[in-house]
Design an enzyme around this catalytic site. Structure first.
Site, PDB file in Angstrom:
ATOM      1  N   THR A 127       0.808  -1.212   0.000  1.00 14.75           N
ATOM      2  CA  THR A 127       0.000   0.000   0.000  1.00 14.75           C
ATOM      3  C   THR A 127       0.846   1.269   0.000  1.00 14.75           C
ATOM      4  O   THR A 127       1.823   1.385   0.738  1.00 14.75           O
ATOM      5  CB  THR A 127      -0.924   0.018   1.223  1.00 14.75           C
ATOM      6  N   PHE A 157       0.619   2.180   6.001  1.00 11.84           N
ATOM      7  CA  PHE A 157      -0.249   1.170   6.617  1.00 11.84           C
ATOM      8  C   PHE A 157       0.397  -0.222   6.589  1.00 11.84           C
ATOM      9  O   PHE A 157      -0.293  -1.217   6.343  1.00 11.84           O
ATOM     10  CB  PHE A 157      -1.620   1.108   5.919  1.00 11.84           C
ATOM     11  N   ILE A 158       1.676  -0.313   6.872  1.00 10.90           N
ATOM     12  CA  ILE A 158       2.380  -1.590   6.755  1.00 10.90           C
ATOM     13  C   ILE A 158       2.371  -2.331   8.082  1.00 10.90           C
ATOM     14  O   ILE A 158       3.027  -1.920   9.055  1.00 10.90           O
ATOM     15  CB  ILE A 158       3.826  -1.382   6.260  1.00 10.90           C
ATOM     16  N   GLU A 244      -4.925 -15.087   2.128  1.00 12.16           N
ATOM     17  CA  GLU A 244      -4.918 -13.903   2.984  1.00 12.16           C
ATOM     18  C   GLU A 244      -6.333 -13.535   3.399  1.00 12.16           C
ATOM     19  O   GLU A 244      -6.603 -13.248   4.585  1.00 12.16           O
ATOM     20  CB  GLU A 244      -4.274 -12.730   2.246  1.00 12.16           C
ATOM     21  N   GLY A 365      -6.937  -6.179   3.332  1.00 13.01           N
ATOM     22  CA  GLY A 365      -7.058  -7.401   2.548  1.00 13.01           C
ATOM     23  C   GLY A 365      -8.046  -7.263   1.394  1.00 13.01           C
ATOM     24  O   GLY A 365      -8.402  -8.246   0.747  1.00 13.01           O
TER      25      GLY A 365
END
Length: 381
Positions: A127, A157-158, A244, A365
């Site tokens: 992202t 946003f990691i 995921e 996700g």
């Protein structure tokens, strides 16, 4: 409803995880929340228990387990203990599969033993500020310079971005007419010059998960750290998305079930007008509806796990499972908090954390809107 997904080996594993969480995590969890971080010693302890190496090949110290059932058990027991484990699920279920599938023999020898021991943590950086669900819009760029790539760009946003020793960065390595082409997976090591991190980012929920912003300024990455083939990252990312999304659904249902259990215990004790809240028809009807919705969600999730283990979980079915499970979680946890009344809004009650944490499952996700788009495309409308 009775579940038929697990055998005695799975239940023995579940018992081990449950004991570990109750003995070693629950007593110290408040300090994790205060620090906003899961200590590295937690992952190392899981390494000792064999959890971190469950899917790692035996030649690198792991168990070589191909079934996702064991991973699902970990997520379920974490939820049942009403704790959170930060980037654990992302590390094991989202990032590690890329290494398992695409790492060279040299990369496996270099990294896998530390995966197994819990001394090496990972993250994946997709992202960007202007590219969330639209992976084809990624702007981070890496140009070839001899036996290195030179990476520039940023990610946001990691999950696990602060703790990670290795970060898989999705970067554009060539310009193609089709934007989905020309993306590659580059493994950035934490001590590489020009790589900086900031955080943890302040979030509504997920307070023990170290979510970070990453910055790359002329970071020199050896070509030996290219994961898989150059230019094929978009295809690689798509192949792991069903797992995921199923993992998010597993956690969503487990956390919603934990919320219901907390609520059942609370309404038995709490009295209104001298009567336990559990004896009011509204309370009984609400809990009856919630448990029915969760049973339906659990059946979908369990079917998804079976399909994944047989390597036939489709992107469309994974999207349906994630959409249904996370939307159900949102409704259920909201209704549970309502039954707590004012106390449900107090952070000292776990239901408040479950409420805040639940909100993001409909976003990360792939948002619920993206899930509906995937499903709609399959209808040939």
């Amino acid at each position: 409803m009775r579940r038929s997904l697990f055998n005695q080996e799975h239940e023995d594993f579940r018992s081990m995880i449950r004991t570990f969480l109750n003995d070693e995590v629950v007593p110290v969890y408040a300090s994790w929340e205060e620090q906003g971080l899961v200590p590295r010693s937690f992952f190392e302890r899981l390494g000792e228990l064999g959890v971190m190496g469950l899917t790692v090949p035996p030649e690198h110290g792991g168990s070589g387990e191909s079934s996702y059932r064991f991973g699902a058990i970990v997520s379920e027991e974490v939820a049942s203990a009403t704790v959170a484990t930060g980037p654990l699920r992302c590390h094991l279920d989202v990032v590690l599969p890329y290494f398992l599938k695409y790492a060279t023999a040299e990369q496996r020898d270099r990294w896998f033993p530390q995966f197994t021991s819990g001394h090496l943590l990972t993250a994946i950086a997709m992202t960007e500020p202007g590219a969330g669900s639209d992976l084809a819009g990624i702007r981070a760029r890496a140009r070839r310079d001899g036996d290195h790539f030179i990476l520039n760009g940023s990610k946001t946003f990691i999950t696990g971005g602060l703790l990670a020793d290795l970060t898989i960065v999705v970067a554009r390595t060539s310009d193609e007419e089709d934007r989905r082409q020309g993306l590659s997976l580059l493994v950035v090591e934490s001590d590489m010059a020009g790589f900086t991190r900031s955080g943890p980012m302040r979030k509504l929920g997920m307070h023990v998960q170290d979510t970070a912003e990453l910055f790359f300024e002329d970071v020199r990455i050896p070509v030996l750290n290219l994961l898989g083939e150059e230019g094929r990252a978009f295809q690689y990312l798509g192949s792991n998305l069903p797992k995921e999304r199923l993992g998010i659904a597993v956690t969503a249902v487990a956390n919603a079930k934990a919320a219901v259990e907390l609520t059942k215990a609370y309404v038995r004790e709490r009295k209104v007008f001298g009567t336990p809240v559990a004896e009011f028809q509204n309370t009984r009807f609400e809990l009856a509806s919630m448990t029915t919705e969760l049973d339906a969600s659990q059946l979908m999730v369990d079917h998804g796990i079976e399909e994944l283990d047989m390597q036939r979980l489709s992107p469309v079915d994974a999207a349906k499972i994630k959409l249904f499970a996370t939307e159900t979680q949102g409704r259920v946890v909201d209704r549970c908090l309502q039954l707590f009344g004012g106390y449900g809004y107090m952070l000292e009650y776990p239901i408040a954390r479950l409420y805040a944490d639940a909100r993001v499952t409909r976003i990360y996700g792939g948002t619920s809107e993206v899930m509906r788009t995937i499903i709609a495309k399959s209808l040939n409308l």
